[in-house]
Design a protein around this motif. Structure first.
Motif, PDB file in Angstrom:
ATOM      1  N   UNK A 144      81.845 -68.567  16.005  1.00 13.18           N
ATOM      2  CA  UNK A 144      81.436 -67.229  16.198  1.00 13.18           C
ATOM      3  C   UNK A 144      82.379 -66.753  15.368  1.00 13.18           C
ATOM      4  N   UNK A 145      83.538 -66.820  14.544  1.00 15.41           N
ATOM      5  CA  UNK A 145      84.693 -65.645  14.198  1.00 15.41           C
ATOM      6  C   UNK A 145      83.686 -66.329  12.683  1.00 15.41           C
ATOM      7  N   UNK A 146      83.434 -67.724  11.975  1.00 12.16           N
ATOM      8  CA  UNK A 146      82.673 -67.844  10.956  1.00 12.16           C
ATOM      9  C   UNK A 146      81.940 -66.461  10.884  1.00 12.16           C
ATOM     10  N   UNK A 147      81.139 -66.073  11.304  1.00 10.42           N
ATOM     11  CA  UNK A 147      79.719 -64.707  11.583  1.00 10.42           C
ATOM     12  C   UNK A 147      80.645 -63.298  11.806  1.00 10.42           C
ATOM     13  N   UNK A 148      81.186 -63.642  12.567  1.00  9.13           N
ATOM     14  CA  UNK A 148      81.631 -62.253  12.753  1.00  9.13           C
ATOM     15  C   UNK A 148      82.094 -60.732  12.234  1.00  9.13           C
ATOM     16  N   UNK A 149      80.463 -60.534  12.316  1.00  8.17           N
ATOM     17  CA  UNK A 149      80.672 -59.485  11.271  1.00  8.17           C
ATOM     18  C   UNK A 149      81.336 -58.765  10.930  1.00  8.17           C
ATOM     19  N   UNK A 150      82.580 -57.741  11.924  1.00  7.53           N
ATOM     20  CA  UNK A 150      82.572 -57.154  11.750  1.00  7.53           C
ATOM     21  C   UNK A 150      84.901 -57.548  10.385  1.00  7.53           C
ATOM     22  N   UNK A 151      84.805 -59.186  10.976  1.00  5.01           N
ATOM     23  CA  UNK A 151      86.120 -59.786   9.960  1.00  5.01           C
ATOM     24  C   UNK A 151      85.202 -59.928   8.940  1.00  5.01           C
ATOM     25  N   UNK A 152      83.880 -60.678   8.620  1.00  5.93           N
ATOM     26  CA  UNK A 152      83.654 -60.684   7.385  1.00  5.93           C
ATOM     27  C   UNK A 152      83.549 -59.156   6.205  1.00  5.93           C
ATOM     28  N   UNK A 153      82.765 -57.998   6.793  1.00 11.16           N
ATOM     29  CA  UNK A 153      83.291 -57.067   6.086  1.00 11.16           C
ATOM     30  C   UNK A 153      83.969 -56.048   6.360  1.00 11.16           C
ATOM     31  N   UNK A 154      85.408 -56.115   6.800  1.00 10.47           N
ATOM     32  CA  UNK A 154      86.977 -56.601   6.919  1.00 10.47           C
ATOM     33  C   UNK A 154      87.425 -56.668   5.235  1.00 10.47           C
ATOM     34  N   UNK A 155      86.389 -57.740   4.989  1.00 10.04           N
ATOM     35  CA  UNK A 155      87.579 -58.877   3.526  1.00 10.04           C
ATOM     36  C   UNK A 155      86.777 -58.289   2.506  1.00 10.04           C
ATOM     37  N   UNK A 156      85.811 -56.855   2.761  1.00 11.92           N
ATOM     38  CA  UNK A 156      85.255 -56.500   1.549  1.00 11.92           C
ATOM     39  C   UNK A 156      86.033 -55.357   0.630  1.00 11.92           C
ATOM     40  N   UNK A 157      87.157 -54.620   1.772  1.00 15.04           N
ATOM     41  CA  UNK A 157      87.887 -53.334   2.026  1.00 15.04           C
ATOM     42  C   UNK A 157      89.853 -53.534   2.006  1.00 15.04           C
ATOM     43  N   UNK A 158      90.459 -53.452   1.235  1.00 16.45           N
ATOM     44  CA  UNK A 158      91.933 -53.289   1.045  1.00 16.45           C
ATOM     45  C   UNK A 158      92.526 -52.291   2.319  1.00 16.45           C
ATOM     46  N   UNK A 159      91.878 -53.051   3.150  1.00 17.04           N
ATOM     47  CA  UNK A 159      93.062 -52.685   4.573  1.00 17.04           C
ATOM     48  C   UNK A 159      93.435 -53.367   5.386  1.00 17.04           C
ATOM     49  N   UNK A 160      94.690 -52.934   6.062  1.00 16.28           N
ATOM     50  CA  UNK A 160      95.809 -54.463   6.219  1.00 16.28           C
ATOM     51  C   UNK A 160      94.964 -55.189   7.224  1.00 16.28           C
ATOM     52  N   UNK A 161      93.872 -54.456   8.133  1.00 20.66           N
ATOM     53  CA  UNK A 161      93.589 -55.161   9.660  1.00 20.66           C
ATOM     54  C   UNK A 161      93.349 -56.764   9.261  1.00 20.66           C
ATOM     55  N   UNK A 162      92.800 -57.114   7.498  1.00 15.48           N
ATOM     56  CA  UNK A 162      92.229 -58.728   6.879  1.00 15.48           C
ATOM     57  C   UNK A 162      93.463 -59.129   7.441  1.00 15.48           C
ATOM     58  N   UNK A 163      94.805 -58.562   6.196  1.00 19.46           N
ATOM     59  CA  UNK A 163      95.651 -59.845   6.778  1.00 19.46           C
ATOM     60  C   UNK A 163      96.842 -59.603   8.089  1.00 19.46           C
ATOM     61  N   UNK A 164      96.438 -58.286   8.466  1.00 21.16           N
ATOM     62  CA  UNK A 164      96.520 -58.627   9.611  1.00 21.16           C
ATOM     63  C   UNK A 164      96.498 -59.376  11.291  1.00 21.16           C
ATOM     64  N   UNK A 165      95.338 -59.094  10.827  1.00 22.88           N
ATOM     65  CA  UNK A 165      94.578 -60.204  11.971  1.00 22.88           C
ATOM     66  C   UNK A 165      94.642 -62.116  11.621  1.00 22.88           C
ATOM     67  N   UNK A 166      95.327 -62.369  10.285  1.00 25.27           N
ATOM     68  CA  UNK A 166      95.140 -63.768   9.801  1.00 25.27           C
ATOM     69  C   UNK A 166      97.559 -63.924  10.719  1.00 25.27           C
ATOM     70  N   UNK A 167      97.751 -63.061  10.377  1.00 26.80           N
ATOM     71  CA  UNK A 167      99.096 -63.382  10.577  1.00 26.80           C
ATOM     72  C   UNK A 167      99.191 -62.998  12.729  1.00 26.80           C
ATOM     73  N   UNK A 168      98.080 -62.154  12.717  1.00 28.13           N
ATOM     74  CA  UNK A 168      98.746 -62.096  14.041  1.00 28.13           C
ATOM     75  C   UNK A 168      98.747 -63.752  14.524  1.00 28.13           C
ATOM     76  N   UNK A 169      97.084 -64.082  13.970  1.00 31.86           N
ATOM     77  CA  UNK A 169      96.735 -65.117  14.731  1.00 31.86           C
ATOM     78  C   UNK A 169      97.960 -66.270  14.850  1.00 31.86           C
TER      79      UNK A 169
END
Length: 491
Positions: A143-168
């Motif tokens: 599910x995480x592979x195809x989870x739309x918000x996670x994929x979409x956010x990878x295309x923006x320099x926003x804090x949520x993408x690295x934050x999601x990674x290190x939070x996990x």
């Protein structure tokens, strides 16, 4: 021929699910950031501020008194500055940074899978360690592979993408720390990274600390302190806290250097808290009282700084009859102030007026509305403002709606996980450890509810916590299936 090995821990060369998920995650994110939605081509609003500050750092152009350097937490622009320091501030550095964002998004998938292996039940044995795939964890990873918000956010320099990674990574470390007593320093380092990316991670850490202190009050028949926390003694807890303390100290010193005063980690927090407690759409700052009064009468001059919240604007368009209708405490959609837009003292005075205007009942309604905006009404941002890729918004809205459908299951799963954790002291050690791990994930999900209730909610802010929402929902479904299967066998 070697004898078959039934011991194939998750992430080893024999765990084909791990490697399949990793390959799918890397391929999908590379396609997204290289061909579909390169983040270097979509630098606006917050992304533009992050890139601007990163270039200042890379060019060694920062100096004391540059207040804009502490408007947001410093982790994101520091991460962006790394490729700029290595390659210069040009387009090639942004391309490299896009690969970093893709890597963080891909790592989120496998970290979610590994977390699922640690905390999700799997028959009578622990999945891959019994020589067969851990299907609940594999389902979460898929599910995480195809989870739309996670994929979409990878295309923006926003804090949520690295934050999601290190939070996990931090959450996985905390779970393993509880289950084995090992990895305190590395887990603390990941927690420090999460904090400097988004200081809101402190809410989870405070909840975890409170749970640890409460559990340490328990003693078993052998007078051993703690049930699930017995492997995390004071020494281990201090090792975990040390990197966090250093990150907090560095952040406070930065604020002192750039503003001349001590206070907080990032100055946008005061404005965000005011918005959450006053429900204004726009905050405008003017250099003088005369400019403010002129702007209110004639619309001129323009504000020195103007910030709006898309979620509240979308809610305002729904009108006064909507169940979550926007009801600004001070009457209008804008709060205007004289001075710096993030001035904590000014915002405290504004919030006092809002508290007096709404009372406790009004503030409680604001909190419920804020939490609801994590899933409904608010359009996903930054997709909603991406003029170069308008086709992305309908996909992002679909992703938000799917998360909204799953939200009731996740909320119920969170409650059951927390209750199970509280009662786990009488369980077997293996079940107690797994229940504690699931409780940690439920605490993460609870933390975003608290954060949004206090400040405001938006799909973007929810996304880093989607893996935990999915995980507790999957745990609940697995529990229901097991219960139904047992009943059918008994029938």
């Amino acid at each position: 021929m070697d004898a078959p090995d039934s011991q194939s821990p998750a992430g080893t060369s024999r765990d084909w699910v791990f490697w399949s998920l990793l390959a799918a995650a890397v391929l999908s994110r590379l396609i997204w950031v290289v061909w579909v939605h390169p983040p270097r081509d979509h630098v606006f609003s917050d992304m533009a501020h992050y890139v601007y500050r990163a270039r200042l750092v890379a060019n060694f152009e920062v100096h004391p008194g540059m207040r804009e350097m502490v408007w947001q937490a410093w982790g994101t622009h520091a991460l962006l500055a790394i490729p700029m320091l290595l390659m210069g501030p040009g387009e090639s550095a942004l391309e490299f940074a896009g690969l970093i964002w893709a890597g963080c998004s891909a790592a989120t998938v496998v970290l979610g899978y590994l977390l699922g292996v640690q905390v999700l039940p799997h028959g009578r044995a622990n999945g891959v360690q019994a020589g067969r795939p851990h299907w609940p964890a594999a389902a979460l990873g898929t599910v995480l592979v195809v989870w739309v918000p996670l994929v979409s956010h990878a295309g923006f320099f926003i804090s949520e993408t690295p934050y999601t990674c290190v939070l996990l990574a931090m959450t996985l470390g905390v779970v393993r720390l509880i289950q084995t007593g090992r990895g305190a320093v590395w887990t603390g380092i990941f927690a420090a990274f999460a904090f400097v990316l988004r200081p809101q991670s402190a809410v989870f850490l405070l909840l975890l600390g409170a749970a640890w202190l409460w559990d340490r009050r328990h003693r078993d028949a052998d007078r051993i302190r703690g049930s699930w926390s017995r492997r995390v003694n004071l020494r281990v807890a201090l090792l975990f806290a040390l990197p966090l303390a250093l990150a907090l100290a560095l952040s406070v010193i930065r604020v002192r250097v750039y503003t001349g005063s001590f206070g907080g980690v990032a100055e946008n927090g005061s404005m965000n808290l005011t918005a959450g407690r006053c429900h204004n759409i726009v905050t405008r700052a003017y250099s003088s009282q005369s400019d403010l009064e002129s702007a209110q009468r004639t619309g001129e001059p323009a504000a020195d700084r103007r910030i709006s919240l898309p979620g509240f604007r979308a809610l305002g368009r729904k009108g006064p009859e909507h169940p979550l209708a926007l009801r600004p405490a001070l009457g209008g959609e804008s709060i205007d102030l004289v001075g710096y837009i993030g001035d904590a003292k000014v915002h405290r005075e504004i919030r006092k007026r809002c508290y007096a205007a709404t009372g406790n009942a009004g503030q409680l309604r604001y909190s419920v509305t804020n939490m609801a905006l994590l899933w409904v009404v608010a359009r996903p941002w930054p997709e909603s403002s991406d003029r170069r890729a308008p086709q992305l918004l309908p996909l992002a809205v679909r992703g938000r709606d799917i998360a909204a459908v799953l939200a009731p299951v996740s909320l119920l799963g969170m409650i059951i996980a927390l209750l199970g954790w509280a009662q786990a002291h009488s369980a077997t050690p293996a079940k107690r450890d797994r229940q504690a791990g699931l409780g940690v994930c439920a605490l993460q999900f609870l933390s975003i509810l608290i954060i949004s209730a206090l400040f405001f909610g938006a799909p973007r802010l929810r996304v880093p916590y989607d893996p935990y929402a999915l995980l507790v929902a999957l745990a609940l479904v697995s529990r229901g299936i097991s219960w139904l299967t047992d009943r059918l066998r008994q029938a």
